[in-house]
Design an enzyme around this catalytic site. Sequence first.
Site, PDB file in Angstrom:
ATOM      1  N   HIS A   8       4.483  47.146  40.684  1.00 35.78           N
ATOM      2  CA  HIS A   8       5.165  48.284  39.956  1.00 35.78           C
ATOM      3  C   HIS A   8       4.397  49.230  39.364  1.00 35.78           C
ATOM      4  O   HIS A   8       4.500  50.385  39.170  1.00 35.78           O
ATOM      5  CB  HIS A   8       6.514  47.722  39.351  1.00 35.78           C
ATOM      6  CG  HIS A   8       7.156  48.667  38.435  1.00 35.78           C
ATOM      7  ND1 HIS A   8       6.775  49.317  37.116  1.00 35.78           N
ATOM      8  CD2 HIS A   8       8.396  49.125  38.726  1.00 35.78           C
ATOM      9  CE1 HIS A   8       7.639  50.099  36.846  1.00 35.78           C
ATOM     10  NE2 HIS A   8       8.921  50.216  37.527  1.00 35.78           N
ATOM     11  N   LEU A  69      10.982  40.680  42.881  1.00 31.56           N
ATOM     12  CA  LEU A  69      11.806  39.432  43.016  1.00 31.56           C
ATOM     13  C   LEU A  69      12.923  39.717  43.570  1.00 31.56           C
ATOM     14  O   LEU A  69      13.604  38.608  43.795  1.00 31.56           O
ATOM     15  CB  LEU A  69      11.318  38.763  41.539  1.00 31.56           C
ATOM     16  CG  LEU A  69      10.054  38.575  41.198  1.00 31.56           C
ATOM     17  CD1 LEU A  69      10.245  37.869  39.799  1.00 31.56           C
ATOM     18  CD2 LEU A  69       9.198  37.449  42.242  1.00 31.56           C
ATOM     19  N   HIS A  74      13.682  49.868  44.107  1.00 26.18           N
ATOM     20  CA  HIS A  74      12.636  50.025  44.383  1.00 26.18           C
ATOM     21  C   HIS A  74      12.038  49.618  45.948  1.00 26.18           C
ATOM     22  O   HIS A  74      11.489  50.262  46.741  1.00 26.18           O
ATOM     23  CB  HIS A  74      11.365  49.485  43.429  1.00 26.18           C
ATOM     24  CG  HIS A  74      11.161  50.007  42.325  1.00 26.18           C
ATOM     25  ND1 HIS A  74      10.727  51.467  42.043  1.00 26.18           N
ATOM     26  CD2 HIS A  74      11.219  49.675  40.898  1.00 26.18           C
ATOM     27  CE1 HIS A  74      10.652  51.437  40.745  1.00 26.18           C
ATOM     28  NE2 HIS A  74      11.232  50.497  40.164  1.00 26.18           N
TER      29      HIS A  74
END
Length: 249
Positions: A8, A69, A74
């Site tokens: 990220h 996770l 995204h």
Amino acid sequence: MTLLLVAHGSRDPRHARTVERLRAAIAARRPGLRVAVGFLDFCAPSVPRVLERLAAEGAGEVVALPLLLTRAFHAKTDIPAVLRGCAARLPGLTVRQAAVLGPSPLLTAALERRLYEAGVRPGDRRSTGVVLASAGSSDPEAIAVIAEIAREWRHTGWCAVRPAFASASSPSTREAVAALRADGVRQVAVAPYVLAPGRLPDRIAAGAEGADVLGDVLGAAPEVVTLVLRRYDEAAAGRTTSVAPALSA
């Protein structure tokens, strides 16, 4: 084939350092596999820049693995769009998106590893309530996954496991800790369900002030390394369940 870890990114320099430690641990576990890192935001190098470099160096196939996770915005939208754009601009380069890391029993094992490292003893399980603290998401699917992980983890012997979120959803970490205290739980431990430090993990830590134990981020835990390589192998073999399993020019 090359493994590209898609992180990220964060303005917090600890984030990139943690991702690099994970990259190094993966490369050490699988000698001969080229492992690169690209960031979506804040950090360099960006995903497009890394893919351009790999194409210039003659890489034919790349597995892009989201260091995520849960399968939220995204993974569903952001990363596939970036990868499609890059693949269209880079003739001869095939990019395959691997599945996100979670959920997985390996991540639960990594969470427990971090709690034990922070001071929880295996014999404390039945008297310890755990707050499973994630970054949070506006995606209902991602929120439901966190709640399900908490339910399943509860059945492995912990006194209680409650989900919590650093943003976008409730309860907060502080609220989940308070709820366990109100239930009379003897020891409260907060398990950050995050890979690397940053603004939201810091919010989790701040909310854990009333807990007895705060685990570290998952980082380069051995279970995370194993899981990354498993997702890579699935994608390389064409067995990924990703939104965009194959993206090529």
